[in-house]
Write an enzyme that holds these catalytic residues in place. Structure first.
Site, mmCIF file in Angstrom:
data_model
loop_
_atom_site.group_PDB
_atom_site.id
_atom_site.type_symbol
_atom_site.label_atom_id
_atom_site.label_comp_id
_atom_site.label_asym_id
_atom_site.label_seq_id
_atom_site.Cartn_x
_atom_site.Cartn_y
_atom_site.Cartn_z
ATOM 1 N N ALA A 261 -14.096 4.707 4.581
ATOM 2 C CA ALA A 261 -14.276 5.588 3.419
ATOM 3 C C ALA A 261 -14.875 4.818 2.249
ATOM 4 O O ALA A 261 -15.378 5.431 1.298
ATOM 5 C CB ALA A 261 -12.935 6.175 3.012
ATOM 6 N N TYR B 250 -17.837 -4.721 0.745
ATOM 7 C CA TYR B 250 -17.229 -4.246 1.993
ATOM 8 C C TYR B 250 -17.847 -2.895 2.380
ATOM 9 O O TYR B 250 -18.243 -2.673 3.531
ATOM 10 C CB TYR B 250 -15.716 -4.134 1.790
ATOM 11 C CG TYR B 250 -14.967 -3.488 2.933
ATOM 12 C CD1 TYR B 250 -14.766 -4.154 4.132
ATOM 13 C CD2 TYR B 250 -14.441 -2.196 2.799
ATOM 14 C CE1 TYR B 250 -14.064 -3.555 5.176
ATOM 15 C CE2 TYR B 250 -13.745 -1.593 3.828
ATOM 16 C CZ TYR B 250 -13.557 -2.277 5.016
ATOM 17 O OH TYR B 250 -12.873 -1.677 6.043
ATOM 18 N N THR C 31 -5.678 7.904 -7.020
ATOM 19 C CA THR C 31 -5.237 8.684 -5.853
ATOM 20 C C THR C 31 -5.867 8.167 -4.565
ATOM 21 O O THR C 31 -6.975 7.647 -4.559
ATOM 22 C CB THR C 31 -5.620 10.178 -6.011
ATOM 23 O OG1 THR C 31 -7.021 10.256 -6.285
ATOM 24 C CG2 THR C 31 -4.831 10.840 -7.118
ATOM 25 N N ASP D 171 -14.897 -16.164 18.519
ATOM 26 C CA ASP D 171 -15.508 -15.774 17.257
ATOM 27 C C ASP D 171 -16.756 -14.932 17.546
ATOM 28 O O ASP D 171 -17.772 -15.463 18.028
ATOM 29 C CB ASP D 171 -15.881 -17.040 16.469
ATOM 30 C CG ASP D 171 -16.367 -16.724 15.073
ATOM 31 O OD1 ASP D 171 -16.829 -15.578 14.849
ATOM 32 O OD2 ASP D 171 -16.297 -17.611 14.216
ATOM 33 N N LYS E 228 7.352 -4.646 -1.333
ATOM 34 C CA LYS E 228 7.943 -4.847 -2.663
ATOM 35 C C LYS E 228 9.281 -4.126 -2.768
ATOM 36 O O LYS E 228 10.248 -4.657 -3.313
ATOM 37 C CB LYS E 228 6.975 -4.351 -3.756
ATOM 38 C CG LYS E 228 5.748 -5.241 -3.898
ATOM 39 C CD LYS E 228 4.767 -4.713 -4.929
ATOM 40 C CE LYS E 228 3.472 -5.510 -4.893
ATOM 41 N NZ LYS E 228 2.545 -5.172 -5.965
HETATM 42 P P1 NAD Z 1 -7.433 -6.116 10.844
HETATM 43 O O1 NAD Z 1 -7.856 -7.139 9.837
HETATM 44 O O2 NAD Z 1 -5.988 -6.007 11.153
HETATM 45 O O3 NAD Z 1 -8.233 -6.330 12.202
HETATM 46 C C1 NAD Z 1 -9.521 -6.876 12.248
HETATM 47 C C2 NAD Z 1 -9.491 -7.995 13.270
HETATM 48 O O4 NAD Z 1 -10.800 -8.548 13.398
HETATM 49 C C3 NAD Z 1 -8.567 -9.148 12.865
HETATM 50 O O5 NAD Z 1 -7.557 -9.354 13.829
HETATM 51 C C4 NAD Z 1 -9.504 -10.337 12.755
HETATM 52 O O6 NAD Z 1 -8.921 -11.565 13.196
HETATM 53 C C5 NAD Z 1 -10.646 -9.901 13.669
HETATM 54 N N1 NAD Z 1 -11.860 -10.660 13.351
HETATM 55 C C6 NAD Z 1 -12.379 -10.921 12.122
HETATM 56 N N2 NAD Z 1 -13.466 -11.680 12.249
HETATM 57 C C7 NAD Z 1 -13.648 -11.910 13.576
HETATM 58 C C8 NAD Z 1 -14.589 -12.658 14.303
HETATM 59 N N3 NAD Z 1 -15.571 -13.322 13.694
HETATM 60 N N4 NAD Z 1 -14.485 -12.690 15.654
HETATM 61 C C9 NAD Z 1 -13.465 -12.041 16.275
HETATM 62 N N5 NAD Z 1 -12.529 -11.307 15.627
HETATM 63 C C10 NAD Z 1 -12.625 -11.261 14.291
HETATM 64 O O7 NAD Z 1 -8.008 -4.730 10.323
HETATM 65 P P2 NAD Z 1 -7.697 -3.246 10.812
HETATM 66 O O8 NAD Z 1 -6.928 -2.583 9.747
HETATM 67 O O9 NAD Z 1 -7.159 -3.277 12.183
HETATM 68 O O10 NAD Z 1 -9.163 -2.627 10.812
HETATM 69 C C11 NAD Z 1 -9.939 -2.504 11.998
HETATM 70 C C12 NAD Z 1 -11.326 -1.988 11.638
HETATM 71 O O11 NAD Z 1 -11.206 -0.719 10.987
HETATM 72 C C13 NAD Z 1 -12.092 -2.902 10.682
HETATM 73 O O12 NAD Z 1 -13.442 -2.894 11.030
HETATM 74 C C14 NAD Z 1 -11.905 -2.230 9.352
HETATM 75 O O13 NAD Z 1 -12.926 -2.542 8.444
HETATM 76 C C15 NAD Z 1 -11.889 -0.763 9.749
HETATM 77 N N6 NAD Z 1 -11.178 0.049 8.749
HETATM 78 C C16 NAD Z 1 -9.827 -0.085 8.603
HETATM 79 C C17 NAD Z 1 -9.165 0.677 7.655
HETATM 80 C C18 NAD Z 1 -7.680 0.556 7.448
HETATM 81 O O14 NAD Z 1 -7.151 1.271 6.596
HETATM 82 N N7 NAD Z 1 -6.952 -0.284 8.180
HETATM 83 C C19 NAD Z 1 -9.879 1.563 6.830
HETATM 84 C C20 NAD Z 1 -11.265 1.654 7.007
HETATM 85 C C21 NAD Z 1 -11.902 0.912 7.983
#
Ligand code: NAD
Length: 324
Positions: free
Chosen positions: A119, A149, A219, A50, A200
């Site tokens: 974004a 967020y 969008t 963690d 879905k």
């Molecule tokens: P995801 O939820 O699949 O991956 C995030 C991971 O972080 C998860 O596996 C979760 O278990 C881990 N995590 C959360 N809290 C934790 C902790 N305390 N200690 C250790 N691990 C922890 O999300 P993702 O889609 O892979 O996104 C990755 C990053 O990119 C994130 O920071 C997200 O905010 C950012 N992001 C993603 C998107 C998207 O469209 N997927 C868009 C904008 C930003």
């Protein structure tokens, strides 16, 4: 051998980044609260821990890492982020992870740290017109993100930039716009629109009906995971700190997205619009600055990535017995 640490390596983008870094010959350590769900990790070492706990952060980072990719965050799609029910966790948990990691990276003089912003930091008032959203990097201020967020992401951007300014820490920051693809959340309440709609469609028999939150005219643009990883690697290897948008400029309405998925599936389904958390009215990536700084463009049509993703989600639905 170059060594990288991937925080959030059990999640969607993190697990794909691990695969990419392994292909490039890195020794990779992953860390996450959980293991990868859909395929075994390719990391050389994977620590369950963690990152809100400094003790855990200290145990996974040492001076030998060339680069840290910080993807760990408490996050999900609209159903997780925009209902308001998870706001305290979103702000507290993700901020703690970033506070811990940036301080440690600086103290241990890690050469570079990448931070995945979003974004969602862009001001709500620039995203009210679904046909003309403004997501230029310099439009972020005066700040007015529409979710906690987004506020946490903006705070953490500033945190990384402040460590760069005051201590010379080499940071790289991307603002991701809706990344999608296989091996992402698809049915656990944290899935985003492309995965939710693929599910879905896969679970509804031809001639049936699917539900979409809102009026379907909102969008967005969606970037396939392979291009996200490529764009991220190029940013990290560049001299540009960012923040830079990493996203697609192929903007569609949610109804159009659903129709594309139906075409891929070969199904005709009715769409029922229902009230639900939707986020801003319009959003599209603006890639001018990324191209200016990095000299590379994302180019894969949405349909290609969506086809890969639909096929993967259909397979998952068949596996758990929910496919139509
Ligand atoms: P995801 O939820 O699949 O991956 C995030 C991971 O972080 C998860 O596996 C979760 O278990 C881990 N995590 C959360 N809290 C934790 C902790 N305390 N200690 C250790 N691990 C922890 O999300 P993702 O889609 O892979 O996104 C990755 C990053 O990119 C994130 O920071 C997200 O905010 C950012 N992001 C993603 C998107 C998207 O469209 N997927 C868009 C904008 C930003």
């Amino acid at each position: 051998m170059k060594k990288a640490l991937v925080c959030g390596a059990g999640g969607f983008i993190g697990s794909h980044m691990v695969k990419r870094l392994k292909k490039e010959g890195y020794w990779v350590r992953g860390v996450d609260l959980k293991y990868t769900e859909f395929a075994p990790t390719e990391a050389d070492d994977f620590v369950i821990g963690d990152l809100r706990e400094q003790r855990v952060c200290r145990s996974v980072v040492d001076e030998s890492f060339e680069v840290i990719y910080q993807f760990a965050a408490d996050m999900g799609g609209a159903g997780f982020v925009f209902t308001g029910e998870n706001d305290a966790d979103i702000l507290h948990n993700s901020a703690l992870i970033n506070l811990n990691m940036v301080e440690l990276a600086n103290r241990l003089k890690i050469k570079k740290i990448f931070y995945s912003s979003s974004a969602c930091i862009y001001p709500e008032h620039n995203q009210l017109d679904p046909d003309n959203p403004n997501c230029r990097e310099d439009s972020a201020y005066p700040a007015n993100p529409d979710s906690e967020y987004g506020w946490e992401k903006l705070f953490s951007e500033r945190l990384y930039l402040a460590f760069h300014k005051n201590h010379g820490l080499a940071v790289r920051i991307a603002r991701y716009h809706n990344i999608f693809g296989p091996e992402g959340s698809w049915n656990n309440g944290r899935e985003k629109a492309p995965a939710a709609l693929c599910r879905k469609v896969a679970e509804t028999p031809d001639g049936g009906q699917i539900e979409i939150w809102g009026d379907g005219k909102q969008t967005r643009s969606f970037l396939y995971i392979d291009e996200c990883i490529e764009a991220t690697r190029r940013l990290v290897d560049s001299d540009c700190l960012g923040p830079l948008n990493i996203g697609s400029e192929e903007m569609v309405t949610l109804d159009q997205l659903a129709t594309m998925i139906m075409q891929i599936a070969g199904k005709t389904l009715a769409i029922k619009h229902i009230p639900g958390p939707t986020g801003v009215r319009g959003r599209n990536s603006d890639n001018a600055l990324y191209f200016e700084k990095i000299g590379w463009k994302v180019s894969k049509p949405l349909l290609d990535g969506l086809t890969q993703t639909y096929l993967w989600i259909k397979e998952q639905a068949e596996r758990v017995g929910t496919a139509a």
